[in-house]
Design an enzyme around this catalytic site. Sequence first.
Site, PDB file in Angstrom:
ATOM      1  N   THR A 186      39.517  -1.868  92.366  1.00  0.00           N
ATOM      2  CA  THR A 186      40.599  -1.203  93.100  1.00  0.00           C
ATOM      3  C   THR A 186      40.282  -1.305  94.593  1.00  0.00           C
ATOM      4  OG1 THR A 186      39.532   0.937  92.707  1.00  0.00           O
ATOM      5  CG2 THR A 186      41.337   0.314  91.228  1.00  0.00           C
ATOM      6  N   THR A 239      29.971   6.146  86.208  1.00  0.00           N
ATOM      7  CA  THR A 239      30.731   5.894  87.417  1.00  0.00           C
ATOM      8  C   THR A 239      32.185   5.739  87.043  1.00  0.00           C
ATOM      9  OG1 THR A 239      30.907   4.517  89.359  1.00  0.00           O
ATOM     10  CG2 THR A 239      30.352   3.407  87.307  1.00  0.00           C
ATOM     11  N   ASN A 243      40.994   6.223 102.357  1.00  0.00           N
ATOM     12  CA  ASN A 243      41.511   7.262 101.469  1.00  0.00           C
ATOM     13  C   ASN A 243      42.766   7.932 101.997  1.00  0.00           C
ATOM     14  OD1 ASN A 243      39.632   7.711  99.035  1.00  0.00           O
ATOM     15  ND2 ASN A 243      38.259   7.283 100.742  1.00  0.00           N
ATOM     16  N   THR A 273      49.624   4.338 100.177  1.00  0.00           N
ATOM     17  CA  THR A 273      50.674   3.730 100.989  1.00  0.00           C
ATOM     18  C   THR A 273      50.308   2.314 101.408  1.00  0.00           C
ATOM     19  OG1 THR A 273      49.692   4.731 102.978  1.00  0.00           O
ATOM     20  CG2 THR A 273      51.473   5.920 101.890  1.00  0.00           C
TER      21      THR A 273
END
Length: 406
Positions: free
Chosen positions: A154, A192, A401, A406
């Site tokens: 990600t 994790t 973060n 967005t």
Amino acid sequence: MDTWIEDGHPTSPLGWQAATHDCGIKYRNRDDLALLVSERACTAAAVFTTNLVKAAPVRYDMELITRNPTGLRALVVNAGNANACTGSEGEVATLTMARTTEEALGLPVDTVFVMSTGTIGVPMPVAKVMSGIHAAAQKLDAANGPAAARAIMTTDTRPKHAALRVELPSGYTLTLGGMAKGAGMIHPNMATMLSLVTTDAAVSREALDTALRQAVEVSFNSISIDGDTSTNDTLLVLANGAVGNAPITDLASPDGAAFLAGLTALCQYLAQAVVRDGEGATRFVTITVRGAVSVADARLAAMTIAKSPLVKTALYGADPNWGRVLCAMGYSGAHLDPERVVLHFGGLRVLERGLPLPFDEQAASDLLNVPEVSIEADLGLGEGEATVWTCDFSPEYVTINAEYRT
């Protein structure tokens, strides 16, 4: 003897294949779904997030591994959507992913583990994922392990995968492979964000579960990036027995001890790789606390230092502000007598028995202004010792973060 495999990955062990596909879940022009498949039924062990808010796949997997701990055959994992806080619709999506994978691979029901990672609270685009699963099922290959590690990323800046060979005293050579993803929302109390370990060793369910929990304590349970425990944390180990050894049932046996050592080494490598890729991180930090009244106390003090925003921002600025470290230990809950504490930054002693020592501020700053930093504290109270790994906080962490959705 353990031997690391150059560019090792989760399909390095015998009997494993992988495939990836671009489902268009969130990212543009990149694969966001991975399949990992064993040619044989696997013994499984797993640990999951301790967060009370658990994603739908976590809840599904926790039940699945109870129902079928020795018959799992595959893992399907997607990136870009966590399928967390999505209600009954999320539960249906998880089950659909599992059943679609079983159908596409011709596997029995209840043999596919599901993992998801990404944005919380967004419905899973089930049709896209189902199409991607069928497409990926046609591309399975043992060479696709590194691609699988890339597909589950990600905010990670690089894939995390490794493998090593372990020579058993009984004469067999087994292989352990793995991959992990994670760069933020990392303060696990089990694992994790997502991690998979595969092996071609034969290991009993009980021995595998015990080995995993011991390895996790000194690896994934000993890291922190930002103090946030995810809704999706999962670490899965699958052992398919393809190497042909007699099943390992006793970790105190020579073969059992060798397997445990190899699993621990791989978990530590993957856990540290997550920290090294912490969102916006500029420093990899090793924190060791010695002289505590117990190992648990040492770990509590070390992890509190690792979580402290004031310590982490000081590390970003290469500021040898030892007061922030002492302060963190003081509120950690660990037994502490400030007048017994000895503290080192990068090998330089800055605090002796609770009193500051004169030191060259620039020299101390230089010791912290490097990619790998160490902090060592001796509490002078006992024999307890623990090491944890963390990273600094940089402005980029806030940017990543703040702009994640967005």
